[in-house]
Motif scaffolding. Structure first.
Motif, PDB file in Angstrom:
ATOM      1  N   UNK A 137      29.911  38.175  74.863  1.00 11.36           N
ATOM      2  CA  UNK A 137      31.004  38.544  74.578  1.00 11.36           C
ATOM      3  C   UNK A 137      31.543  36.210  74.027  1.00 11.36           C
ATOM      4  N   UNK A 138      32.325  36.510  73.390  1.00 10.90           N
ATOM      5  CA  UNK A 138      33.500  35.299  73.224  1.00 10.90           C
ATOM      6  C   UNK A 138      34.625  34.803  74.057  1.00 10.90           C
ATOM      7  N   UNK A 139      33.749  33.660  75.244  1.00  9.67           N
ATOM      8  CA  UNK A 139      34.418  33.092  75.719  1.00  9.67           C
ATOM      9  C   UNK A 139      34.969  31.576  75.376  1.00  9.67           C
ATOM     10  N   UNK A 140      34.851  31.603  74.364  1.00  6.98           N
ATOM     11  CA  UNK A 140      35.097  30.375  73.716  1.00  6.98           C
ATOM     12  C   UNK A 140      36.185  29.833  73.071  1.00  6.98           C
ATOM     13  N   UNK A 144      39.122  30.693  67.477  1.00  6.13           N
ATOM     14  CA  UNK A 144      39.883  31.406  68.330  1.00  6.13           C
ATOM     15  C   UNK A 144      41.379  32.165  68.740  1.00  6.13           C
ATOM     16  N   UNK A 145      42.204  33.088  68.129  1.00  5.86           N
ATOM     17  CA  UNK A 145      43.203  33.660  69.099  1.00  5.86           C
ATOM     18  C   UNK A 145      43.678  32.907  71.179  1.00  5.86           C
ATOM     19  N   UNK A 146      44.189  32.276  70.989  1.00  6.64           N
ATOM     20  CA  UNK A 146      43.909  31.984  72.839  1.00  6.64           C
ATOM     21  C   UNK A 146      45.783  32.693  73.487  1.00  6.64           C
ATOM     22  N   UNK A 147      45.535  33.333  74.090  1.00  8.32           N
ATOM     23  CA  UNK A 147      46.228  33.853  75.008  1.00  8.32           C
ATOM     24  C   UNK A 147      47.102  33.798  75.741  1.00  8.32           C
ATOM     25  N   UNK A 148      48.649  33.885  75.702  1.00  8.49           N
ATOM     26  CA  UNK A 148      49.297  32.961  76.410  1.00  8.49           C
ATOM     27  C   UNK A 148      49.621  33.737  78.002  1.00  8.49           C
ATOM     28  N   UNK A 149      49.443  32.761  79.091  1.00 13.38           N
ATOM     29  CA  UNK A 149      49.588  33.138  80.657  1.00 13.38           C
ATOM     30  C   UNK A 149      50.369  34.841  80.303  1.00 13.38           C
ATOM     31  N   UNK A 150      51.439  34.809  80.031  1.00 13.53           N
ATOM     32  CA  UNK A 150      52.288  35.982  80.021  1.00 13.53           C
ATOM     33  C   UNK A 150      51.911  36.991  79.131  1.00 13.53           C
ATOM     34  N   UNK A 151      51.343  36.556  78.060  1.00 20.92           N
ATOM     35  CA  UNK A 151      50.791  37.889  77.662  1.00 20.92           C
ATOM     36  C   UNK A 151      49.528  38.380  77.630  1.00 20.92           C
ATOM     37  N   UNK A 152      48.976  37.554  78.953  1.00 23.08           N
ATOM     38  CA  UNK A 152      48.293  38.511  79.425  1.00 23.08           C
ATOM     39  C   UNK A 152      48.185  38.938  80.822  1.00 23.08           C
ATOM     40  N   UNK A 153      49.176  39.047  81.604  1.00 17.86           N
ATOM     41  CA  UNK A 153      49.410  39.343  82.454  1.00 17.86           C
ATOM     42  C   UNK A 153      50.000  40.338  81.780  1.00 17.86           C
ATOM     43  N   UNK A 212      38.167  35.303  74.064  1.00 18.03           N
ATOM     44  CA  UNK A 212      38.491  34.172  73.431  1.00 18.03           C
ATOM     45  C   UNK A 212      39.343  34.814  72.303  1.00 18.03           C
ATOM     46  N   UNK A 213      39.160  35.764  71.887  1.00 18.14           N
ATOM     47  CA  UNK A 213      40.399  36.449  71.459  1.00 18.14           C
ATOM     48  C   UNK A 213      41.618  36.898  71.152  1.00 18.14           C
ATOM     49  N   UNK A 214      41.809  36.488  72.410  1.00 17.82           N
ATOM     50  CA  UNK A 214      42.910  37.046  72.783  1.00 17.82           C
ATOM     51  C   UNK A 214      42.795  38.035  73.610  1.00 17.82           C
ATOM     52  N   UNK A 215      41.857  39.157  73.840  1.00 19.90           N
ATOM     53  CA  UNK A 215      41.946  39.946  73.655  1.00 19.90           C
ATOM     54  C   UNK A 215      40.675  40.864  75.272  1.00 19.90           C
ATOM     55  N   UNK A 216      41.589  42.115  75.933  1.00 24.32           N
ATOM     56  CA  UNK A 216      40.662  42.350  76.806  1.00 24.32           C
ATOM     57  C   UNK A 216      39.255  42.559  76.369  1.00 24.32           C
ATOM     58  N   UNK A 217      38.277  41.748  77.532  1.00 21.92           N
ATOM     59  CA  UNK A 217      37.220  42.573  77.240  1.00 21.92           C
ATOM     60  C   UNK A 217      36.734  43.470  78.315  1.00 21.92           C
ATOM     61  N   UNK A 218      37.342  43.380  78.979  1.00 25.28           N
ATOM     62  CA  UNK A 218      37.284  44.232  80.643  1.00 25.28           C
ATOM     63  C   UNK A 218      37.633  44.129  81.880  1.00 25.28           C
ATOM     64  N   UNK A 219      36.790  44.342  82.963  1.00 29.44           N
ATOM     65  CA  UNK A 219      37.649  44.162  84.153  1.00 29.44           C
ATOM     66  C   UNK A 219      35.997  44.771  84.968  1.00 29.44           C
ATOM     67  N   UNK A 220      36.175  44.326  86.524  1.00 27.42           N
ATOM     68  CA  UNK A 220      35.697  44.762  87.254  1.00 27.42           C
ATOM     69  C   UNK A 220      36.643  44.821  88.933  1.00 27.42           C
TER      70      UNK A 220
END
Length: 392
Positions: A137-140, A144-153, A212-220
């Protein structure tokens, strides 16, 4: 030439209590018959009525895949399903869904066989290098297209709603972590907590991972005592890992071992961790927090308390010449009998004793009966056991 395929292990950014190979390990272990387990209700994510034994594994996985598809709409394009179990991992079943098999995009799923809980979803991308296909997965941050904290939440909260349906109302965001690498902010991890059970002493913690593309790639998702607020609800720089409370059988074994080896009580730091993939407790001992490697390790079965591993690393390195063969065998048997009782009589040594000239003497005990386990012990010149491991 046919391309080889393997999957690169993924280091998750700080959210996981322990990194399991389930996130990015190739599933090759054969499926085995499973006990009766509850499936997952399609709309609530809660355990459903028990299925017929012959339908357990397929129904469990299919229900989990459907739950994952509700949470991640892109999974509708992942048509190929591979199911596996793994030796030594008794609590989980593993599934891989891919667009068109090997070499195409895939997602790894981990499902609890007893509760039907969907524990993990992780999206992986194929990368071909020198004819070899690897998954990562891309984490670097580069390119990339960084995601803001607000968008991530916001995106993480929407995922929780799709994942748990009506039960999502009980989940509250408790933290957002954003680690750095070389001074550059990495993709965030958003953590949620939902109470479990009537007593309020346990909770389901869900860590939503961004790439790193600003998208969710998974959860645990993990179910832990609420003391895990110290970890999941804390800021990245302030979090501390709590100890998992030992089961009663494991506590009995630990007390017995501590009586034989009082030095265990002298360590300043003791970290007890329950691995719910195989239901074992591992306790690591250190003299200082800055130490990377543990100075002593104890591993026990959570249900039975059986001692599976015992290591005194420092003592093992400093013991010098090991015990004489007959003394080593006698001490090895006595040590095991203290924890396994009369079962030890079924084990034999034969010629599997290696006298240590520059270290402890190794003794290998094996059984020719139904129990195929092997015990490997190291005995110092003073007759003390400094290492023991049970291998199946």
């Amino acid at each position: 030439m046919k391309k080889r395929s393997s999957i690169t292990a993924i280091a998750i950014i700080g959210s996981m209590v322990a990194v399991h190979s389930a996130w990015a390990a190739e599933q090759t272990a054969p499926s085995t018959p499973q006990p009766t387990v509850p499936a997952i209700q399609p709309k609530t994510g809660q355990p459903a009525a028990l299925a017929a034994p012959q339908e357990n594994l397929n129904q469990l996985v299919q229900q989990a895949v459907e739950q994952a598809r509700r949470a991640f709409p892109q999974l509708k394009d992942y048509k190929t399903l591979k199911v596996s179990t793994r030796k030594g991992v008794n609590e989980m079943v593993f599934a891989t869904v891919s667009i068109n098999g090997e070499g195409t995009r895939m997602a790894n799923l981990v499902v609890n066989k007893k509760t039907g809980e969907l524990r993990t979803v992780a999206f992986l991308e194929p990368i071909t290098t020198d004819g070899e296909v690897r998954y990562t997965v891309s984490q670097g941050p580069e390119g990339d297209q960084p995601v803001t904290d607000e968008t991530a939440q916001r995106l993480a909260a929407q995922l929780i709603d799709r994942l748990y349906g009506t039960d999502a109302k009980n989940a509250k965001q408790v933290s957002l972590w954003r680690d750095t690498r070389d001074g550059i902010a990495l993709p965030p991890v958003v953590n949620f907590k939902a109470p479990v059970g009537p007593k309020g002493d346990t909770a389901r913690y869900v860590s939503v991972q961004f790439g790193g593309n600003g998208q969710i790639y998974g959860f645990e998702a993990v179910t832990k005592p609420v003391s895990y607020d110290q970890w999941f609800a804390a800021a990245l720089s302030a979090r501390t890992m709590p100890n998992d409370p030992l089961s009663q059988p494991a506590q009995v074994t630990y007390d017995k071992l501590s009586a034989l080896y009082p030095a265990l009580s002298g360590f300043k730091l003791k970290q007890a961790k329950l691995d719910d993939y195989d239901q074992t407790f591992t306790i690591e001992f250190r003299s200082a927090a800055i130490q990377k490697d543990a100075e002593a390790i104890v591993k026990m079965d959570a249900a039975t308390g059986a001692l599976l591993r015992f290591e005194l690393e420092k003592q093992k390195q400093q013991m010098g010449k090991g015990a004489e063969p007959e003394v080593a065998k006698e001490k090895a048997y006595a040590f095991l009998q203290a924890f396994y009782g009369e079962k030890v009589k079924a084990y034999h040594v034969d010629n599997q004793v290696m006298t240590g000239e520059n270290g402890p003497t190794q003794v290998v005990l094996a059984s020719s009966g139904a129990d195929k386990a092997i015990f490997i012990l190291y005995v110092g010149a003073d007759g003390r056991i400094c290492s023991m491991q049970k291998m199946n």
